[in-house]
Design a protein around this motif. Structure first.
Motif, PDB file in Angstrom:
ATOM      1  N   GLU A  89      83.823  66.349  57.687  1.00 52.54           N
ATOM      2  CA  GLU A  89      82.789  66.673  58.666  1.00 52.54           C
ATOM      3  C   GLU A  89      81.500  66.967  57.911  1.00 52.54           C
ATOM      4  N   MET A  90      80.432  66.306  58.340  1.00 52.80           N
ATOM      5  CA  MET A  90      79.140  66.448  57.673  1.00 52.80           C
ATOM      6  C   MET A  90      78.106  66.965  58.660  1.00 52.80           C
ATOM      7  N   ALA A  91      77.227  67.850  58.190  1.00 47.99           N
ATOM      8  CA  ALA A  91      76.114  68.318  59.008  1.00 47.99           C
ATOM      9  C   ALA A  91      75.089  67.189  59.092  1.00 47.99           C
ATOM     10  N   MET A  92      74.554  66.976  60.289  1.00 48.07           N
ATOM     11  CA  MET A  92      73.578  65.915  60.530  1.00 48.07           C
ATOM     12  C   MET A  92      72.350  66.477  61.219  1.00 48.07           C
TER      13      MET A  92
ATOM     14  N   SER B 160      80.523  67.475  52.138  1.00 47.23           N
ATOM     15  CA  SER B 160      80.890  67.734  53.529  1.00 47.23           C
ATOM     16  C   SER B 160      80.945  69.229  53.815  1.00 47.23           C
ATOM     17  N   ALA B 161      80.778  69.561  55.091  1.00 45.09           N
ATOM     18  CA  ALA B 161      80.895  70.952  55.519  1.00 45.09           C
ATOM     19  C   ALA B 161      82.363  71.373  55.525  1.00 45.09           C
ATOM     20  N   ARG B 162      83.223  70.443  55.897  1.00 40.60           N
ATOM     21  CA  ARG B 162      84.668  70.659  55.916  1.00 40.60           C
ATOM     22  C   ARG B 162      85.351  69.328  55.666  1.00 40.60           C
ATOM     23  N   CYS B 163      86.514  69.369  55.060  1.00 42.22           N
ATOM     24  CA  CYS B 163      87.331  68.165  54.923  1.00 42.22           C
ATOM     25  C   CYS B 163      88.783  68.597  54.819  1.00 42.22           C
ATOM     26  N   ALA B 164      89.667  67.705  55.230  1.00 42.42           N
ATOM     27  CA  ALA B 164      91.090  68.026  55.216  1.00 42.42           C
ATOM     28  C   ALA B 164      91.883  66.737  55.390  1.00 42.42           C
ATOM     29  N   TRP B 165      93.179  66.894  55.364  1.00 36.28           N
ATOM     30  CA  TRP B 165      94.077  65.782  55.656  1.00 36.28           C
ATOM     31  C   TRP B 165      95.225  66.331  56.470  1.00 36.28           C
TER      32      TRP B 165
ATOM     33  N   PHE C 211      83.149  60.410  64.765  1.00 32.34           N
ATOM     34  CA  PHE C 211      82.916  61.319  65.886  1.00 32.34           C
ATOM     35  C   PHE C 211      81.553  61.953  65.652  1.00 32.34           C
ATOM     36  N   ASN C 212      80.657  61.815  66.596  1.00 30.88           N
ATOM     37  CA  ASN C 212      79.321  62.384  66.453  1.00 30.88           C
ATOM     38  C   ASN C 212      79.062  63.342  67.609  1.00 30.88           C
ATOM     39  N   ARG C 213      78.798  64.575  67.266  1.00 33.57           N
ATOM     40  CA  ARG C 213      78.331  65.583  68.212  1.00 33.57           C
ATOM     41  C   ARG C 213      76.989  66.045  67.688  1.00 33.57           C
ATOM     42  N   PRO C 214      76.180  66.667  68.511  1.00 35.52           N
ATOM     43  CA  PRO C 214      74.878  67.122  68.014  1.00 35.52           C
ATOM     44  C   PRO C 214      75.021  67.924  66.718  1.00 35.52           C
ATOM     45  N   GLY C 215      74.395  67.421  65.663  1.00 34.01           N
ATOM     46  CA  GLY C 215      74.392  68.119  64.390  1.00 34.01           C
ATOM     47  C   GLY C 215      75.625  67.923  63.524  1.00 34.01           C
ATOM     48  N   ARG C 216      76.600  67.132  63.961  1.00 37.62           N
ATOM     49  CA  ARG C 216      77.851  66.956  63.213  1.00 37.62           C
ATOM     50  C   ARG C 216      78.324  65.510  63.269  1.00 37.62           C
ATOM     51  N   LEU C 217      78.847  65.035  62.145  1.00 34.73           N
ATOM     52  CA  LEU C 217      79.483  63.728  62.056  1.00 34.73           C
ATOM     53  C   LEU C 217      80.826  63.916  61.375  1.00 34.73           C
TER      54      LEU C 217
END
Length: 164
Positions: A124-127, A107-112, A67-73
């Motif tokens: 989720e990674m900052a891009m 990553s900026a956030r991660c979960a399961w 999932f890619n949004r501006p600034g986030r993957l």
């Protein structure tokens, strides 16, 4: 800018991990995200750890969704085993056991979360912001979905769509 989504399915064997991480970086670049090599390496490492954990500790098939949004993957990996992902206390000489710690670090956030009969693990990674993304195929409503069936009626392994 719309949210871009790319999905592909793996059988769940170790030899699929290197081409999967290449596909992920190639797709992010195709979306126009300007990747320095350090960022591309971080994406490769996070993708590799998530997919490898699904292969080694989960059950196939494995569905990888970007999932890619501006600034986030977001790299989302779904497998068929409901077991809780666990961080092992790796010793200095251990070759394994640091994957989830690396994912958390990069990553900026991660979960399961449980998903059906299995689980979904995501990071989720900052891009950097995309320089240009083609929306020519999006049409007047800003929605483009590519989901063609093969001649034999089988759905393709890969799906890409942009959602406004």
């Amino acid at each position: 800018m719309p949210k871009l989504v790319h999905r592909f399915v793996l059988a769940g064997i170790e030899s699929e991990v290197p081409p999967a991480r290449r596909e992920i970086v190639d797709k992010v670049r195709a979306w126009g995200v300007p990747l320095e090599e350090e960022t591309a390496d971080a994406i490769r490492l996070v993708a590799s750890e998530l997919i490898t954990n699904a292969v080694v500790h989960g059950a196939g098939p494995i569905t990888v969704t970007l999932f890619n949004r501006p600034g986030r993957l977001v790299i989302d990996v779904l497998d068929g085993d409901p077991s809780v992902p666990r961080t092992r206390g790796a010793q200095p000489d251990d070759e394994n056991g640091r994957g989830l710690a690396l994912v958390r670090l990069l990553s900026a956030r991660c979960a399961w979360e449980p998903a059906g009969a299995g689980k979904r693990v995501w990071a989720e990674m900052a891009m950097p912001m995309a320089v240009e993304t083609s929306t020519a195929a999006a049409g007047p409503r800003g929605l483009f979905a590519m989901w063609a069936k093969h001649r034999d009626g089988v759905e393709p392994k890969s799906l890409t769509m942009a959602v406004a």
